[in-house]
Design an enzyme around this catalytic site. Structure first.
Site, PDB file in Angstrom:
ATOM      1  N   LYS A 114     -15.345   7.055  -1.539  1.00  0.00           N
ATOM      2  CA  LYS A 114     -14.626   7.053  -0.260  1.00  0.00           C
ATOM      3  C   LYS A 114     -13.474   8.043  -0.291  1.00  0.00           C
ATOM      4  CE  LYS A 114     -11.602   3.790   0.790  1.00  0.00           C
ATOM      5  NZ  LYS A 114     -11.011   2.465   1.128  1.00  0.00           N
ATOM      6  N   ARG A 146     -10.035   9.253   2.230  1.00  0.00           N
ATOM      7  CA  ARG A 146      -9.232   8.967   3.412  1.00  0.00           C
ATOM      8  C   ARG A 146      -8.278  10.131   3.680  1.00  0.00           C
ATOM      9  NH1 ARG A 146      -7.766   4.051   5.759  1.00  0.00           N
ATOM     10  NH2 ARG A 146      -8.516   2.939   3.902  1.00  0.00           N
ATOM     11  N   ASP A 201     -13.636  -6.486  -1.498  1.00  0.00           N
ATOM     12  CA  ASP A 201     -12.460  -5.634  -1.370  1.00  0.00           C
ATOM     13  C   ASP A 201     -11.220  -6.524  -1.392  1.00  0.00           C
ATOM     14  OD1 ASP A 201     -11.070  -3.276  -1.236  1.00  0.00           O
ATOM     15  OD2 ASP A 201     -11.956  -2.616   0.653  1.00  0.00           O
ATOM     16  N   ARG A 215       0.818  -1.219   0.000  1.00  0.00           N
ATOM     17  CA  ARG A 215       0.000   0.000   0.000  1.00  0.00           C
ATOM     18  C   ARG A 215       0.849   1.265   0.000  1.00  0.00           C
ATOM     19  NH1 ARG A 215      -4.189  -1.386   4.750  1.00  0.00           N
ATOM     20  NH2 ARG A 215      -2.477  -2.735   5.389  1.00  0.00           N
ATOM     21  N   GLN A 216       2.118   1.157   0.397  1.00  0.00           N
ATOM     22  CA  GLN A 216       3.027   2.312   0.315  1.00  0.00           C
ATOM     23  C   GLN A 216       3.769   2.191  -1.017  1.00  0.00           C
ATOM     24  OE1 GLN A 216       3.288   4.810   2.770  1.00  0.00           O
ATOM     25  NE2 GLN A 216       4.521   5.935   1.309  1.00  0.00           N
ATOM     26  N   GLY A 239     -11.426  -2.631   9.377  1.00  0.00           N
ATOM     27  CA  GLY A 239     -12.860  -2.845   9.181  1.00  0.00           C
ATOM     28  C   GLY A 239     -13.682  -1.587   9.013  1.00  0.00           C
ATOM     29  N   ASP A 254     -15.138   1.757  -3.085  1.00  0.00           N
ATOM     30  CA  ASP A 254     -14.773   3.015  -3.744  1.00  0.00           C
ATOM     31  C   ASP A 254     -14.540   2.744  -5.222  1.00  0.00           C
ATOM     32  OD1 ASP A 254     -11.985   2.184  -4.135  1.00  0.00           O
ATOM     33  OD2 ASP A 254     -11.740   2.555  -1.994  1.00  0.00           O
TER      34      ASP A 254
END
Length: 294
Positions: A189, A191, A216, A93-94, A222, A166
């Site tokens: 969505k 963040r 997802d 995710r990075q 969660g 999303d």
């Protein structure tokens, strides 16, 4: 080919070997009192193509080190080619610099695995497939969404609405739709990069009286799934289920999701847990059989 089931994916690795009809190389592993990892192969890998099956879900750092040590052991003892099968790829995710001064973690991980001896990597539903193009060896992501959708189809939810939390995950819902046969859609969505807080906007979706399955790639805390489920209930959905490839379920994530109105959480054995009701073994085995490293 021989399969080396890593300590984090022992059962999955053994299933893959069984599907392929090849040897699963036994592995001895332990953790020293100071926390360092130790691994030793108990089978021959000389002149063999080997696939190490080792997920890197929490504790990520320990499992990454174990993967690197297994790759080093295999290369050191004569393995011809090494494929790392990493169902959940940590640090994915990075994949870019979001804030000034950050590292690109996934690229650092890839360089480490290259030095350890990995020649190719296969993962499942990585967060952003484009990051794999920057790896210093061949890297491929495969999707388990059809497997998850088929699980629900077999349970009688053929006409369920497939929802993505999303627009970036809309393709997951579209994949599920091809199996389930009904409609799909997504929510909007946002963040906060500093706080991590999630906000979600309600959309008009044709879910009234329907079963909705939220798809997802992973569920961590969660929060996203809980918000999406709440909105589905407000829109009149009859039942809501959550399906994810990587059920990390950190802290009270499962409790939070179930309290939001979700009937059941279904994940894969990418991250072994009591919600891992779908095995990746058929998917991984098929890919290894059809795409031998060259």
């Amino acid at each position: 080919m021989k399969i080396i089931p890593g300590p984090a994916s022992k059962q999955l690795g053994e299933k893959v070997a069984k599907f392929l009809g090849v040897e699963a190389v036994p592995l001895v592993f332990k953790t020293y009192p100071d926390g360092e990892s130790y691994v030793r192969l108990e089978g021959r890998v000389q002149n063999e193509e080997v696939a190490i099956v080792q997920t890197t879900s929490p504790p990520q750092d320990t499992r990454l080190i174990q993967l690197a040590l297994i790759a080093d052991a295999a290369k050191r003892h004569g393995a011809e080619k090494i494929t790392a099968v990493v169902p959940y790829l940590a640090y994915a995710r990075q994949d870019k610099v979001f804030l000034q001064g950050e590292a690109i973690s996934i690229e650092a991980v890839a360089r480490m695995l290259k030095v350890a001896g990995v020649d190719r990597l296969i993962t499942v539903n990585v967060h952003q497939a484009k990051v794999l193009a920057k790896f210093p060896f061949a890297a491929k992501t495969i999707s388990a969404i059809p497997l998850l959708a088929e699980h629900f189809k077999q349970k009688g939810f053929k006409k369920a609405f497939a929802l993505a939390p999303d627009d970036g995950a809309l393709w997951l819902a579209e994949e599920a739709k091809t199996v389930l046969g009904d409609e799909c859609g997504c929510l909007e969505k946002h963040r906060d990069l500093y706080t991590g807080q999630i906000t979600m906007k309600k959309k008009t979706l044709n879910v009234y009286g329907k079963t909705v399955i939220i798809f997802d790639d992973l569920i961590s805390t969660g929060g996203t799934i809980a918000l999406a489920a709440k909105i589905m209930r407000e829109l009149g959905a009859d039942k809501v289920y959550a399906a994810c490839v990587h059920p990390l379920l950190i802290g009270d994530a499962e409790k939070r999701i179930l309290e939001s109105g979700v009937e059941e959480i279904v994940g894969t054995d990418s991250v072994p847990s009591h919600v891992s009701k779908v095995s990746l073994a058929p998917l991984i085995s098929k890919f290894l059989k059809e795409h031998k490293s060259g």
